[in-house]
Design a protein around this motif. Sequence first.
Motif, PDB file in Angstrom:
ATOM      1  N   LEU A  94      -3.734   4.859  10.253  1.00 54.64           N
ATOM      2  CA  LEU A  94      -4.770   3.831  10.162  1.00 54.64           C
ATOM      3  C   LEU A  94      -4.567   2.742  11.205  1.00 54.64           C
ATOM      4  CD1 LEU A  94      -5.445   3.453   6.333  1.00 54.64           C
ATOM      5  CD2 LEU A  94      -6.664   4.809   8.038  1.00 54.64           C
ATOM      6  N   LEU A  95      -3.324   2.436  11.555  1.00 51.36           N
ATOM      7  CA  LEU A  95      -3.096   1.497  12.646  1.00 51.36           C
ATOM      8  C   LEU A  95      -3.665   2.038  13.960  1.00 51.36           C
ATOM      9  CD1 LEU A  95       0.519   0.223  11.841  1.00 51.36           C
ATOM     10  CD2 LEU A  95      -1.530  -1.206  12.048  1.00 51.36           C
ATOM     11  N   ASN A  96      -3.551   3.340  14.162  1.00 45.14           N
ATOM     12  CA  ASN A  96      -4.140   3.938  15.361  1.00 45.14           C
ATOM     13  C   ASN A  96      -5.665   3.877  15.320  1.00 45.14           C
ATOM     14  OD1 ASN A  96      -1.842   4.643  16.885  1.00 45.14           O
ATOM     15  ND2 ASN A  96      -1.519   6.500  15.685  1.00 45.14           N
ATOM     16  N   GLY A 117       0.772  -1.316  -0.643  1.00 45.61           N
ATOM     17  CA  GLY A 117       1.850  -2.203  -0.222  1.00 45.61           C
ATOM     18  C   GLY A 117       2.230  -1.992   1.229  1.00 45.61           C
ATOM     19  N   GLN A 118       2.285  -0.731   1.648  1.00 42.25           N
ATOM     20  CA  GLN A 118       2.621  -0.435   3.043  1.00 42.25           C
ATOM     21  C   GLN A 118       1.511  -0.882   3.976  1.00 42.25           C
ATOM     22  OE1 GLN A 118       5.760   1.518   3.761  1.00 42.25           O
ATOM     23  NE2 GLN A 118       5.360   0.303   5.576  1.00 42.25           N
ATOM     24  N   LEU A 119       0.271  -0.640   3.582  1.00 43.08           N
ATOM     25  CA  LEU A 119      -0.856  -1.030   4.420  1.00 43.08           C
ATOM     26  C   LEU A 119      -1.000  -2.546   4.493  1.00 43.08           C
ATOM     27  CD1 LEU A 119      -3.463   1.659   3.307  1.00 43.08           C
ATOM     28  CD2 LEU A 119      -2.431   1.421   5.580  1.00 43.08           C
ATOM     29  N   TRP A 120      -0.714  -3.231   3.394  1.00 46.02           N
ATOM     30  CA  TRP A 120      -0.784  -4.690   3.406  1.00 46.02           C
ATOM     31  C   TRP A 120       0.296  -5.258   4.336  1.00 46.02           C
ATOM     32  CZ3 TRP A 120      -1.823  -7.649  -1.819  1.00 46.02           C
ATOM     33  CH2 TRP A 120      -2.230  -8.956  -1.533  1.00 46.02           C
ATOM     34  N   ASP A 171      -9.890  -6.008   4.004  1.00 51.86           N
ATOM     35  CA  ASP A 171     -11.168  -5.851   3.299  1.00 51.86           C
ATOM     36  C   ASP A 171     -11.400  -4.395   2.910  1.00 51.86           C
ATOM     37  OD1 ASP A 171     -11.613  -8.546   3.573  1.00 51.86           O
ATOM     38  OD2 ASP A 171     -13.014  -8.348   5.253  1.00 51.86           O
ATOM     39  N   ALA A 172     -11.040  -3.474   3.798  1.00 48.46           N
ATOM     40  CA  ALA A 172     -11.206  -2.049   3.473  1.00 48.46           C
ATOM     41  C   ALA A 172     -10.323  -1.650   2.304  1.00 48.46           C
ATOM     42  CB  ALA A 172     -10.886  -1.197   4.701  1.00 48.46           C
ATOM     43  N   MET A 173      -9.091  -2.156   2.286  1.00 49.54           N
ATOM     44  CA  MET A 173      -8.185  -1.897   1.166  1.00 49.54           C
ATOM     45  C   MET A 173      -8.726  -2.472  -0.130  1.00 49.54           C
ATOM     46  SD  MET A 173      -4.675  -2.932   3.163  1.00 49.54           S
ATOM     47  CE  MET A 173      -4.245  -3.895   1.731  1.00 49.54           C
ATOM     48  N   ALA A 174      -9.088  -3.760  -0.095  1.00 49.63           N
ATOM     49  CA  ALA A 174      -9.533  -4.445  -1.307  1.00 49.63           C
ATOM     50  C   ALA A 174     -10.810  -3.818  -1.858  1.00 49.63           C
ATOM     51  CB  ALA A 174      -9.752  -5.927  -1.004  1.00 49.63           C
ATOM     52  N   SER A 198       0.922  -4.757 -10.101  1.00 49.87           N
ATOM     53  CA  SER A 198       1.752  -3.626  -9.682  1.00 49.87           C
ATOM     54  C   SER A 198       2.601  -4.031  -8.499  1.00 49.87           C
ATOM     55  CB  SER A 198       0.896  -2.416  -9.289  1.00 49.87           C
ATOM     56  OG  SER A 198       1.700  -1.397  -8.712  1.00 49.87           O
ATOM     57  N   ILE A 199       3.882  -3.720  -8.565  1.00 53.05           N
ATOM     58  CA  ILE A 199       4.741  -3.966  -7.407  1.00 53.05           C
ATOM     59  C   ILE A 199       4.370  -3.033  -6.254  1.00 53.05           C
ATOM     60  CG2 ILE A 199       6.591  -2.336  -7.992  1.00 53.05           C
ATOM     61  CD1 ILE A 199       8.572  -4.588  -7.188  1.00 53.05           C
ATOM     62  N   GLY A 200       3.603  -1.986  -6.548  1.00 59.99           N
ATOM     63  CA  GLY A 200       3.203  -1.029  -5.525  1.00 59.99           C
ATOM     64  C   GLY A 200       2.248  -1.573  -4.491  1.00 59.99           C
ATOM     65  N   ILE A 201       1.673  -2.758  -4.740  1.00 59.39           N
ATOM     66  CA  ILE A 201       0.750  -3.322  -3.758  1.00 59.39           C
ATOM     67  C   ILE A 201       1.341  -4.514  -3.013  1.00 59.39           C
ATOM     68  CG2 ILE A 201      -1.262  -2.548  -5.061  1.00 59.39           C
ATOM     69  CD1 ILE A 201      -1.642  -5.370  -6.075  1.00 59.39           C
TER      70      ILE A 201
END
Length: 353
Positions: free
Chosen positions: A25-27, A294-297, A317-320, A255-258
């Motif tokens: 996604l960074l790419n 969490g990784q994407l954030w 915004d895409a994540m949320a 969640s700690i996962g985010i």
Amino acid sequence: MVTHDIAVIPGDGIGKEVVPVSLDLLNVLADIHGGITFQFTEYPWGCDYHLAHGQMMPKNGMEQLKQHEQIFLGAVGDQNLVPDHISLWGLLIKIRRECEQVINLRPVKYLEGVSSPLANPNDFDFMVVRENSEGEYSEIGGTMHSGPDEVAVQNAIFTRKAVERTIRYACALAEERNQKVTSATKSNGIVYSMPFWDKILAEVGEDYPKVEKQSQHIDALSAFLVTKPSSFDVIVGSNLFGDILTDIGAAIMGSIGIAPAANINLDGKYPSMFEPVHGSAPDIAGKGIANPIGQLWSAKMMLDHIDYPELASLLFDAMANTIASGIKTPDLGGKHSTEEVVDEIHKRLLANA
């Protein structure tokens, strides 16, 4: 074209699953921007590496990392393979200390679609600035004797330099947000280091007259994070206090996962490091259900750090919106796989670019 040189350490457990999709996604974001590229150099360090080589990274590992612009970390630790104190101090803390990542920054924000355990979360949105180099986590101390006379001493080290730069960072951040800093203290019980911390808060605060500053004892502050989290803007604390408060923050988010984190090198001499705080979650590793948020954030925080706020906002915004639409992994009460969540985020990035 600007190329950003990023060291990548997927690490252990689900780190090996959520890091690759985050790089993809960074790419995508780099393509959307059109003027940047990412050069990712992956280092296979972690508990598996320790089992094979007797160490969490090679002897020249830090020299290699320091050549990169930033570090993108997945997860460290698997106590089924390597004791936690070895994995933590052999990789994560080693990087933080030797790259002089003196600030740990963690956002805490209510996300629509994530069930907070709070009855009335009221859209809380605050940042925790944690001193990341000394304090209660110093390596000074020791043990002596054994049996009933055994003694353990752990010294907490607070230097003016470290305390001042942490509080100054928090005040500057508050100036960009809602101009309110809350300092975690315990000066009624810890009679030397905490009055020292409070004194420096008062001195530094004079340079930020528009920022409202208050001190709260850590026990009361912990309770207020649960009862009225929306009243906070920027919270600043010592290494231990910041660690505790950010785990409470992850809990009230649902969640700690985010939960993400940034370990900041202030002068750019060495790379900063961006990581989720969920751990390696070996119980779900390999099942395809790891939460990538969490990784994407943390990738979003890296984009902010290297001065691409528009791309950072686009990703967040895409994540949320993906979560709010009900597409989420089982830890958030959903039924979707890691791949399905990432695919939806990808679609939203392209649609909103």
